[in-house]
Write a protein that holds these residues in place. Structure first.
Motif, mmCIF file in Angstrom:
data_model
loop_
_atom_site.group_PDB
_atom_site.id
_atom_site.type_symbol
_atom_site.label_atom_id
_atom_site.label_comp_id
_atom_site.label_asym_id
_atom_site.label_seq_id
_atom_site.Cartn_x
_atom_site.Cartn_y
_atom_site.Cartn_z
ATOM 1 N N LEU A 185 0.831 -1.211 0.000
ATOM 2 C CA LEU A 185 0.000 0.000 0.000
ATOM 3 C C LEU A 185 0.866 1.263 0.000
ATOM 4 O O LEU A 185 0.612 2.207 -0.756
ATOM 5 C CB LEU A 185 -0.911 -0.011 1.233
ATOM 6 C CG LEU A 185 -1.998 1.065 1.328
ATOM 7 C CD1 LEU A 185 -2.973 0.966 0.157
ATOM 8 C CD2 LEU A 185 -2.740 0.938 2.644
ATOM 9 N N LYS A 186 1.932 1.261 0.813
ATOM 10 C CA LYS A 186 2.833 2.421 0.869
ATOM 11 C C LYS A 186 3.613 2.590 -0.425
ATOM 12 O O LYS A 186 3.842 3.703 -0.888
ATOM 13 C CB LYS A 186 3.826 2.249 2.030
ATOM 14 C CG LYS A 186 3.251 2.574 3.394
ATOM 15 C CD LYS A 186 4.300 2.349 4.476
ATOM 16 C CE LYS A 186 3.693 2.462 5.859
ATOM 17 N NZ LYS A 186 4.667 2.109 6.910
ATOM 18 N N ARG A 187 4.001 1.473 -1.001
ATOM 19 C CA ARG A 187 4.865 1.505 -2.179
ATOM 20 C C ARG A 187 4.115 1.869 -3.454
ATOM 21 O O ARG A 187 4.597 2.638 -4.286
ATOM 22 C CB ARG A 187 5.533 0.125 -2.330
ATOM 23 C CG ARG A 187 6.787 0.146 -3.186
ATOM 24 C CD ARG A 187 7.369 -1.245 -3.316
ATOM 25 N NE ARG A 187 7.964 -1.734 -2.086
ATOM 26 C CZ ARG A 187 8.426 -2.974 -1.932
ATOM 27 N NH1 ARG A 187 8.344 -3.836 -2.924
ATOM 28 N NH2 ARG A 187 8.973 -3.337 -0.783
ATOM 29 N N TYR A 188 2.936 1.287 -3.628
ATOM 30 C CA TYR A 188 2.216 1.445 -4.900
ATOM 31 C C TYR A 188 0.937 2.285 -4.787
ATOM 32 O O TYR A 188 0.287 2.552 -5.791
ATOM 33 C CB TYR A 188 1.873 0.064 -5.485
ATOM 34 C CG TYR A 188 3.093 -0.797 -5.707
ATOM 35 C CD1 TYR A 188 4.053 -0.461 -6.674
ATOM 36 C CD2 TYR A 188 3.299 -1.946 -4.943
ATOM 37 C CE1 TYR A 188 5.175 -1.243 -6.870
ATOM 38 C CE2 TYR A 188 4.424 -2.742 -5.130
ATOM 39 C CZ TYR A 188 5.360 -2.387 -6.095
ATOM 40 O OH TYR A 188 6.470 -3.173 -6.275
ATOM 41 N N GLY A 189 0.567 2.640 -3.545
ATOM 42 C CA GLY A 189 -0.605 3.498 -3.361
ATOM 43 C C GLY A 189 -1.938 2.802 -3.549
ATOM 44 O O GLY A 189 -2.973 3.460 -3.657
ATOM 45 N N SER A 190 -1.930 1.490 -3.641
ATOM 46 C CA SER A 190 -3.183 0.725 -3.760
ATOM 47 C C SER A 190 -3.051 -0.573 -2.988
ATOM 48 O O SER A 190 -1.947 -1.116 -2.838
ATOM 49 C CB SER A 190 -3.491 0.420 -5.231
ATOM 50 O OG SER A 190 -2.460 -0.374 -5.800
ATOM 51 N N SER A 191 -4.190 -1.068 -2.509
ATOM 52 C CA SER A 191 -4.174 -2.318 -1.736
ATOM 53 C C SER A 191 -3.974 -3.513 -2.661
ATOM 54 O O SER A 191 -4.601 -3.582 -3.729
ATOM 55 C CB SER A 191 -5.490 -2.491 -0.972
ATOM 56 O OG SER A 191 -5.581 -1.549 0.064
ATOM 57 N N PRO A 192 -3.122 -4.454 -2.276
ATOM 58 C CA PRO A 192 -2.957 -5.658 -3.097
ATOM 59 C C PRO A 192 -4.166 -6.581 -2.945
ATOM 60 O O PRO A 192 -4.863 -6.542 -1.926
ATOM 61 C CB PRO A 192 -1.704 -6.310 -2.492
ATOM 62 C CG PRO A 192 -1.693 -5.855 -1.068
ATOM 63 C CD PRO A 192 -2.287 -4.483 -1.062
ATOM 64 N N SER A 193 -4.408 -7.389 -3.945
ATOM 65 C CA SER A 193 -5.515 -8.348 -3.871
ATOM 66 C C SER A 193 -5.155 -9.479 -2.909
ATOM 67 O O SER A 193 -3.977 -9.693 -2.598
ATOM 68 C CB SER A 193 -5.798 -8.925 -5.262
ATOM 69 O OG SER A 193 -4.657 -9.645 -5.725
ATOM 70 N N GLU A 194 -6.159 -10.200 -2.453
ATOM 71 C CA GLU A 194 -5.933 -11.349 -1.567
ATOM 72 C C GLU A 194 -5.061 -12.396 -2.254
ATOM 73 O O GLU A 194 -4.229 -13.044 -1.617
ATOM 74 C CB GLU A 194 -7.272 -11.974 -1.163
ATOM 75 C CG GLU A 194 -7.985 -11.256 -0.042
ATOM 76 C CD GLU A 194 -7.192 -11.228 1.261
ATOM 77 O OE1 GLU A 194 -6.631 -12.265 1.650
ATOM 78 O OE2 GLU A 194 -7.123 -10.138 1.878
ATOM 79 N N GLU A 195 -5.267 -12.534 -3.567
ATOM 80 C CA GLU A 195 -4.479 -13.513 -4.344
ATOM 81 C C GLU A 195 -2.995 -13.146 -4.335
ATOM 82 O O GLU A 195 -2.135 -14.017 -4.220
ATOM 83 C CB GLU A 195 -4.980 -13.591 -5.794
ATOM 84 C CG GLU A 195 -6.326 -14.254 -5.980
ATOM 85 C CD GLU A 195 -7.488 -13.333 -5.662
ATOM 86 O OE1 GLU A 195 -7.267 -12.098 -5.475
ATOM 87 O OE2 GLU A 195 -8.624 -13.840 -5.575
ATOM 88 N N MET A 196 -2.694 -11.842 -4.425
ATOM 89 C CA MET A 196 -1.305 -11.381 -4.433
ATOM 90 C C MET A 196 -0.652 -11.617 -3.065
ATOM 91 O O MET A 196 0.497 -12.073 -2.991
ATOM 92 C CB MET A 196 -1.244 -9.893 -4.809
ATOM 93 C CG MET A 196 0.168 -9.328 -4.872
ATOM 94 S SD MET A 196 1.264 -10.226 -6.017
ATOM 95 C CE MET A 196 0.568 -9.743 -7.595
#
Length: 207
Positions: A31-42
């Motif tokens: 979240l800090k690095r890319y500004g979006s929440s990763p999916s559960e799969e990721m």
């Protein structure tokens, strides 16, 4: 055994306790690095890497154990196995501070290498050094050290010890302690008589 099969047992069990904390750390870092929440799969994929890459490291360690034990001797090869153990402890211990879950994956790979080396060389070294009457008993120390390592890993992972969110990096770096103990004590041990005689042609040293 503390720098041999103990390391293998410890790393097998130590990963279970901080699972949710590490998944949460992966989520926060992403979240800090890319500004979006990763999916559960990721998150599941990254966690799978953390767990399974240990086996790949173990395979690399096992494959190189034979060469190292002949090239440098059983004792020096056992000492060498502490290098990846300390590297892994450093990487995993500092992963949260550096904000990098990749450091956990790399650290697990190095701990796998250490475990693969220790698992093979411990049996070889202990068996070759043991007097004939005690050879069977000494060989059992390998499986005993695995069991003790697993127990210590589970014990350290308890919430009353290191199994809390604030302390999981210390828990993951716990393999540094047995590595340091072995580095300080193993140089005082003799080398394998079989190695001295067959590989080094040192009959006097063997006797």
């Amino acid at each position: 055994g503390i720098g041999g099969t103990f390391q293998y047992g410890l790393q097998l069990s130590i990963i279970n306790s901080p699972a949710e904390y590490i998944k949460s750390f992966i989520h926060e870092t992403w979240l800090k690095r890319y500004g979006s929440s990763p999916s559960e799969e990721m998150i599941t994929l990254m966690w799978s890497f953390v767990v399974s890459i240990y086996s790949i490291g173990g395979l690399l360690g096992s494959l190189s154990a034979g060469y190292l034990s002949v090239r440098f001797g059983r004792k020096k090869a056992m000492l060498f196995s502490n290098i990846p153990a300390l590297l892994s402890a450093t990487l995993m211990g500092l992963s949260r501070l550096c904000g990098s879950f990749e450091m956990i994956i790399t650290g697990r790979l190095f701990s796998g290498v250490s475990g693969g080396l220790g698992l093979n060389i411990h049996l070889m070294y202990a068996g070759e050094c043991a007097p004939r009457k005690l050879r069977g008993l000494i060989a059992i120390t390998a499986s005993t050290a695995i069991a003790v390592g697993k127990f210590v890993g589970f014990a350290l992972g308890l919430r009353e010890v290191l199994g809390v969110d604030a302390l999981w990096p210390i828990l993951m770096a716990a393999n540094a302690l047995p590595a340091l103990i072995q580095l300080l004590t193993l140089p005082f041990f003799p080398d394998s008589p079989r190695y001295l005689l067959i590989d080094k042609k040192d009959k006097e040293g063997c006797i």
